[in-house]
Design an enzyme around this catalytic site. Sequence first.
Site, PDB file in Angstrom:
ATOM      1  N   ARG A 247      10.298 -11.683   5.637  1.00 25.42           N
ATOM      2  CA  ARG A 247      10.896  -9.984   5.752  1.00 25.42           C
ATOM      3  C   ARG A 247      12.229 -10.524   7.074  1.00 25.42           C
ATOM      4  O   ARG A 247      11.884 -11.023   7.934  1.00 25.42           O
ATOM      5  CB  ARG A 247      10.524  -9.020   5.825  1.00 25.42           C
ATOM      6  CG  ARG A 247       9.563  -8.385   5.615  1.00 25.42           C
ATOM      7  CD  ARG A 247       9.014  -7.120   6.011  1.00 25.42           C
ATOM      8  NE  ARG A 247       7.741  -6.792   4.768  1.00 25.42           N
ATOM      9  CZ  ARG A 247       6.647  -6.019   5.405  1.00 25.42           C
ATOM     10  NH1 ARG A 247       6.256  -5.870   6.119  1.00 25.42           N
ATOM     11  NH2 ARG A 247       5.988  -5.240   4.639  1.00 25.42           N
TER      12      ARG A 247
ATOM     13  N   ARG B 166      12.135  -9.418  12.536  1.00 28.54           N
ATOM     14  CA  ARG B 166      11.896  -8.087  13.670  1.00 28.54           C
ATOM     15  C   ARG B 166      10.527  -8.888  14.217  1.00 28.54           C
ATOM     16  O   ARG B 166       9.464  -9.644  13.776  1.00 28.54           O
ATOM     17  CB  ARG B 166      10.613  -6.995  12.606  1.00 28.54           C
ATOM     18  CG  ARG B 166      12.450  -6.627  12.447  1.00 28.54           C
ATOM     19  CD  ARG B 166      11.457  -4.677  11.786  1.00 28.54           C
ATOM     20  NE  ARG B 166      10.302  -4.781  11.445  1.00 28.54           N
ATOM     21  CZ  ARG B 166       9.431  -3.670  11.815  1.00 28.54           C
ATOM     22  NH1 ARG B 166       9.517  -3.134  12.383  1.00 28.54           N
ATOM     23  NH2 ARG B 166       7.573  -4.105  11.197  1.00 28.54           N
TER      24      ARG B 166
ATOM     25  N   LYS C  70       0.798  -1.132   0.037  1.00 30.90           N
ATOM     26  CA  LYS C  70      -0.099   0.271   0.177  1.00 30.90           C
ATOM     27  C   LYS C  70       0.701   1.681  -0.476  1.00 30.90           C
ATOM     28  O   LYS C  70       0.703   2.185  -0.567  1.00 30.90           O
ATOM     29  CB  LYS C  70      -0.862  -0.205   1.324  1.00 30.90           C
ATOM     30  CG  LYS C  70      -1.768   0.485   1.443  1.00 30.90           C
ATOM     31  CD  LYS C  70      -2.931   0.206   2.383  1.00 30.90           C
ATOM     32  CE  LYS C  70      -2.595  -0.180   4.301  1.00 30.90           C
ATOM     33  NZ  LYS C  70      -1.527   1.046   4.812  1.00 30.90           N
TER      34      LYS C  70
ATOM     35  N   ARG D 204      -2.147  -9.829  13.809  1.00 31.70           N
ATOM     36  CA  ARG D 204      -2.466  -8.381  12.845  1.00 31.70           C
ATOM     37  C   ARG D 204      -2.991  -8.487  11.876  1.00 31.70           C
ATOM     38  O   ARG D 204      -4.525  -7.582  11.325  1.00 31.70           O
ATOM     39  CB  ARG D 204      -1.110  -8.288  12.228  1.00 31.70           C
ATOM     40  CG  ARG D 204       0.239  -7.490  13.373  1.00 31.70           C
ATOM     41  CD  ARG D 204       1.401  -7.069  13.094  1.00 31.70           C
ATOM     42  NE  ARG D 204       1.720  -6.588  11.721  1.00 31.70           N
ATOM     43  CZ  ARG D 204       2.637  -5.688  10.708  1.00 31.70           C
ATOM     44  NH1 ARG D 204       3.677  -7.031  10.781  1.00 31.70           N
ATOM     45  NH2 ARG D 204       2.445  -4.725  10.229  1.00 31.70           N
TER      46      ARG D 204
ATOM     47  N   ARG E 207      -8.971   4.180   9.651  1.00 34.40           N
ATOM     48  CA  ARG E 207      -9.021   2.120  10.508  1.00 34.40           C
ATOM     49  C   ARG E 207      -9.818   1.717  10.802  1.00 34.40           C
ATOM     50  O   ARG E 207     -10.029   0.597  10.868  1.00 34.40           O
ATOM     51  CB  ARG E 207      -7.648   2.066  11.223  1.00 34.40           C
ATOM     52  CG  ARG E 207      -6.179   2.002  10.761  1.00 34.40           C
ATOM     53  CD  ARG E 207      -5.058   2.084  12.006  1.00 34.40           C
ATOM     54  NE  ARG E 207      -4.601   2.698  11.911  1.00 34.40           N
ATOM     55  CZ  ARG E 207      -2.934   1.507  10.985  1.00 34.40           C
ATOM     56  NH1 ARG E 207      -3.181   0.601  10.439  1.00 34.40           N
ATOM     57  NH2 ARG E 207      -1.577   2.118  10.908  1.00 34.40           N
TER      58      ARG E 207
END
Length: 219
Positions: free
Chosen positions: A127, A160, A13, A171, A88
């Site tokens: 990642r 992370r 995004k 999430r 949100r």
Amino acid sequence: MRLVLLGPPGAGKGTQAQALAARWGIPQVASGDLLRAAVHEDSELGREAVGYMDRGQLVPDKLVLKMIAERLRKKDARDGFILDGFPRNVMQAEALAAGLERAGRKLDKVVAVMLPDEEVVKRISGRRTCRNCAAMYHVIFEPPAKAGVCDKCGEELYQREDDAEETVRERIKVYHATTRPLLDHYRRLGLLAQVDGEGRIDEVEKRILAAVTGDHDYD
Ligand SMILES: [Zn+2]
């Protein structure tokens, strides 16, 4: 063009917002960036936000709204903006609409970049970040020359906590819970366009452009 971009983490995004902003010469307004800038500048809003973050709490809607409103009042946003990471939830969406209306404006379009949950997990949990220089890699899409080692500085790469699979699934759950009502809200208002987020960045950008302009020359 006054556009809201929605999408799960990992949907690209931010990248899309940046490209569209450059194309149209309007600012990309990312709530996360605004918050970091406010904290960095040590502004009144920034200090207030730090108070919540130091207590491990979410920065409340009211404060985020104030930052967004202040940003959208700036001259460069007069002819348009791309909102990224905001609103949100429905409450924020309604507050945004009310604020825009007071300024005689309204949103033109809301584009939701859609991505299957498993694709989100694959994109994010792969990642890796450099401990030293914070360079980012991806074990599948952008691997370093030597596994686990930063190409730029030779230091160790790590995952992370935010990117760990379990955290990502949590999430995603939170994302769906708050975003579904938001999508319904914008669908009812006739503003929503849903775009397939799979594939290359330029392919997704073309889909967004086609959805926003109604012009399929981008196909
Ligand atoms: Zn490095």
